[in-house]
Design a protein around this motif. Structure first.
Motif, PDB file in Angstrom:
ATOM      1  N   SER A  84       2.139  14.087  14.817  1.00  0.00           N
ATOM      2  CA  SER A  84       1.631  12.733  14.599  1.00  0.00           C
ATOM      3  C   SER A  84       1.610  12.413  13.110  1.00  0.00           C
ATOM      4  N   PHE A  85       1.619  11.118  12.800  1.00  0.00           N
ATOM      5  CA  PHE A  85       1.362  10.652  11.444  1.00  0.00           C
ATOM      6  C   PHE A  85       0.632   9.319  11.550  1.00  0.00           C
ATOM      7  N   ILE A  86       0.022   8.908  10.458  1.00  0.00           N
ATOM      8  CA  ILE A  86      -0.763   7.674  10.450  1.00  0.00           C
ATOM      9  C   ILE A  86      -0.014   6.625   9.645  1.00  0.00           C
ATOM     10  N   MET A  87       0.132   5.465  10.247  1.00  0.00           N
ATOM     11  CA  MET A  87       0.804   4.321   9.623  1.00  0.00           C
ATOM     12  C   MET A  87      -0.239   3.231   9.416  1.00  0.00           C
ATOM     13  N   VAL A  88      -0.410   2.766   8.178  1.00  0.00           N
ATOM     14  CA  VAL A  88      -1.355   1.699   7.865  1.00  0.00           C
ATOM     15  C   VAL A  88      -0.563   0.409   7.668  1.00  0.00           C
ATOM     16  N   VAL A  89      -0.964  -0.638   8.359  1.00  0.00           N
ATOM     17  CA  VAL A  89      -0.242  -1.911   8.321  1.00  0.00           C
ATOM     18  C   VAL A  89      -1.214  -3.091   8.260  1.00  0.00           C
ATOM     19  N   ALA A  90      -0.667  -4.227   7.840  1.00  0.00           N
ATOM     20  CA  ALA A  90      -1.379  -5.513   7.894  1.00  0.00           C
ATOM     21  C   ALA A  90      -0.330  -6.576   8.190  1.00  0.00           C
ATOM     22  N   ALA A  91      -0.752  -7.614   8.867  1.00  0.00           N
ATOM     23  CA  ALA A  91       0.179  -8.665   9.289  1.00  0.00           C
ATOM     24  C   ALA A  91       0.858  -9.341   8.101  1.00  0.00           C
ATOM     25  N   ALA A  92       2.065  -9.830   8.349  1.00  0.00           N
ATOM     26  CA  ALA A  92       2.790 -10.603   7.338  1.00  0.00           C
ATOM     27  C   ALA A  92       1.959 -11.822   6.941  1.00  0.00           C
ATOM     28  N   THR A  93       2.064 -12.196   5.690  1.00  0.00           N
ATOM     29  CA  THR A  93       1.357 -13.369   5.171  1.00  0.00           C
ATOM     30  C   THR A  93       2.367 -14.255   4.436  1.00  0.00           C
ATOM     31  N   PRO A  94       2.002 -15.509   4.175  1.00  0.00           N
ATOM     32  CA  PRO A  94       2.898 -16.370   3.386  1.00  0.00           C
ATOM     33  C   PRO A  94       3.108 -15.793   1.983  1.00  0.00           C
ATOM     34  N   ASP A  95       4.141 -16.267   1.297  1.00  0.00           N
ATOM     35  CA  ASP A  95       4.398 -15.839  -0.077  1.00  0.00           C
ATOM     36  C   ASP A  95       3.147 -16.000  -0.922  1.00  0.00           C
ATOM     37  N   ASP A  96       2.935 -15.058  -1.828  1.00  0.00           N
ATOM     38  CA  ASP A  96       1.819 -15.078  -2.783  1.00  0.00           C
ATOM     39  C   ASP A  96       0.444 -15.022  -2.131  1.00  0.00           C
ATOM     40  N   VAL A  97       0.379 -14.599  -0.876  1.00  0.00           N
ATOM     41  CA  VAL A  97      -0.909 -14.443  -0.193  1.00  0.00           C
ATOM     42  C   VAL A  97      -1.080 -12.978   0.189  1.00  0.00           C
ATOM     43  N   TRP A  98      -2.160 -12.392  -0.294  1.00  0.00           N
ATOM     44  CA  TRP A  98      -2.464 -11.006   0.041  1.00  0.00           C
ATOM     45  C   TRP A  98      -3.067 -10.939   1.435  1.00  0.00           C
ATOM     46  N   PRO A  99      -2.920  -9.812   2.126  1.00  0.00           N
ATOM     47  CA  PRO A  99      -3.653  -9.655   3.380  1.00  0.00           C
ATOM     48  C   PRO A  99      -5.147  -9.494   3.071  1.00  0.00           C
ATOM     49  N   GLU A 100      -5.972  -9.922   3.989  1.00  0.00           N
ATOM     50  CA  GLU A 100      -7.418  -9.716   3.821  1.00  0.00           C
ATOM     51  C   GLU A 100      -7.704  -8.220   3.935  1.00  0.00           C
ATOM     52  N   ALA A 101      -8.622  -7.737   3.116  1.00  0.00           N
ATOM     53  CA  ALA A 101      -8.930  -6.306   3.100  1.00  0.00           C
ATOM     54  C   ALA A 101      -9.397  -5.804   4.467  1.00  0.00           C
ATOM     55  N   ASP A 102     -10.084  -6.644   5.221  1.00  0.00           N
ATOM     56  CA  ASP A 102     -10.580  -6.200   6.532  1.00  0.00           C
ATOM     57  C   ASP A 102      -9.552  -6.368   7.653  1.00  0.00           C
ATOM     58  N   SER A 103      -8.314  -6.757   7.290  1.00  0.00           N
ATOM     59  CA  SER A 103      -7.288  -6.945   8.318  1.00  0.00           C
ATOM     60  C   SER A 103      -6.372  -5.735   8.473  1.00  0.00           C
ATOM     61  N   LEU A 104      -6.550  -4.710   7.648  1.00  0.00           N
ATOM     62  CA  LEU A 104      -5.683  -3.542   7.725  1.00  0.00           C
ATOM     63  C   LEU A 104      -5.977  -2.732   8.981  1.00  0.00           C
ATOM     64  N   CYS A 105      -4.929  -2.189   9.577  1.00  0.00           N
ATOM     65  CA  CYS A 105      -5.048  -1.333  10.760  1.00  0.00           C
ATOM     66  C   CYS A 105      -4.369  -0.002  10.472  1.00  0.00           C
ATOM     67  N   ALA A 106      -4.958   1.064  10.971  1.00  0.00           N
ATOM     68  CA  ALA A 106      -4.373   2.398  10.844  1.00  0.00           C
ATOM     69  C   ALA A 106      -4.055   2.898  12.245  1.00  0.00           C
ATOM     70  N   PHE A 107      -2.801   3.235  12.472  1.00  0.00           N
ATOM     71  CA  PHE A 107      -2.344   3.688  13.785  1.00  0.00           C
ATOM     72  C   PHE A 107      -1.914   5.145  13.730  1.00  0.00           C
ATOM     73  N   LEU A 108      -2.396   5.916  14.680  1.00  0.00           N
ATOM     74  CA  LEU A 108      -1.960   7.298  14.853  1.00  0.00           C
ATOM     75  C   LEU A 108      -0.715   7.263  15.732  1.00  0.00           C
ATOM     76  N   VAL A 109       0.431   7.518  15.119  1.00  0.00           N
ATOM     77  CA  VAL A 109       1.704   7.510  15.840  1.00  0.00           C
ATOM     78  C   VAL A 109       1.844   8.862  16.529  1.00  0.00           C
ATOM     79  N   PRO A 110       2.017   8.863  17.844  1.00  0.00           N
ATOM     80  CA  PRO A 110       2.030  10.141  18.566  1.00  0.00           C
ATOM     81  C   PRO A 110       3.308  10.947  18.332  1.00  0.00           C
ATOM     82  N   PRO A 111       3.253  12.248  18.567  1.00  0.00           N
ATOM     83  CA  PRO A 111       4.461  13.067  18.472  1.00  0.00           C
ATOM     84  C   PRO A 111       5.550  12.502  19.379  1.00  0.00           C
TER      85      PRO A 111
END
Length: 178
Positions: A84-111
């Motif tokens: 397994s490994f962990i992938m941290v992602v946040a949804a795409a946003t418009p140009d020059d817009v950062w993702p909100e800090a509380d919008s990040l997700c961490a997924f445990l990708v299975p073997p």
């Protein structure tokens, strides 16, 4: 610095879908059946030459401050070991817009699974591991985006198809829950 804790959730096809594609043994009929092989399409796409890279991720503390996103490429990561490994992602946003800090997700990708990160989807710069042994992966990416990143990190140039944000500018750091 304010530390945001990101819970790690098991990656599932439906929960990962807003960020790209979780590749698992597919259901349904293949698009092609050969003598000994069947194939199913994936959502991988690239606007220029594809670069296949052998990548080794080492263990590190489960903390980070930077996210990046790429234009014109759906990067793909395929673990070469049944781990397994962990992938941290946040949804795409418009140009020059950062993702909100509380919008990040961490997924445990299975073997046995792989991930395709959607075009312009934010992600941590590294994959996080559950054990100290390095994890070798294949990465499918854009040759142009990769060249820009290599120049950025070795020569200080500014990439045109990658955005990087550093939350230390906002006094925020991230830690994955254990």
């Amino acid at each position: 610095m304010n530390e945001q804790i990101i819970p790690i959730e098991p990656a599932q096809v439906s929960s990962f879908a807003p960020y790209g594609e979780l590749l698992l043994p597919p259901p349904g009929e293949p698009v092609y059946r050969g003598i000994q092989a069947s194939t199913w399409p994936t959502g991988f796409r690239c606007e220029d030459e594809v670069r296949l890279m052998y990548t080794r991720f080492g263990w590190q503390e489960p903390t980070f401050t930077k996210l990046e996103r790429h234009q014109g490429i759906t990067q793909t990561f395929v673990a070469l070991a049944p781990r397994s490994f962990i992938m941290v992602v946040a949804a795409a946003t418009p140009d020059d817009v950062w993702p909100e800090a509380d919008s990040l997700c961490a997924f445990l990708v299975p073997p046995g699974a792989a991930v395709i990160i959607g075009d312009r989807v934010w992600h941590a710069l590294d994959r996080f591991l559950l054990e100290p042994e390095p994890l070798d992966c294949l990465m499918l990416t854009s040759a142009g985006v990769q060249a820009e990143l290599e120049d950025h990190y070795t020569k200080g140039t500014t990439p045109t198809r990658t955005d990087v944000v550093d939350f230390t500018e906002r006094g925020i750091g991230f830690r994955l829950s254990s």
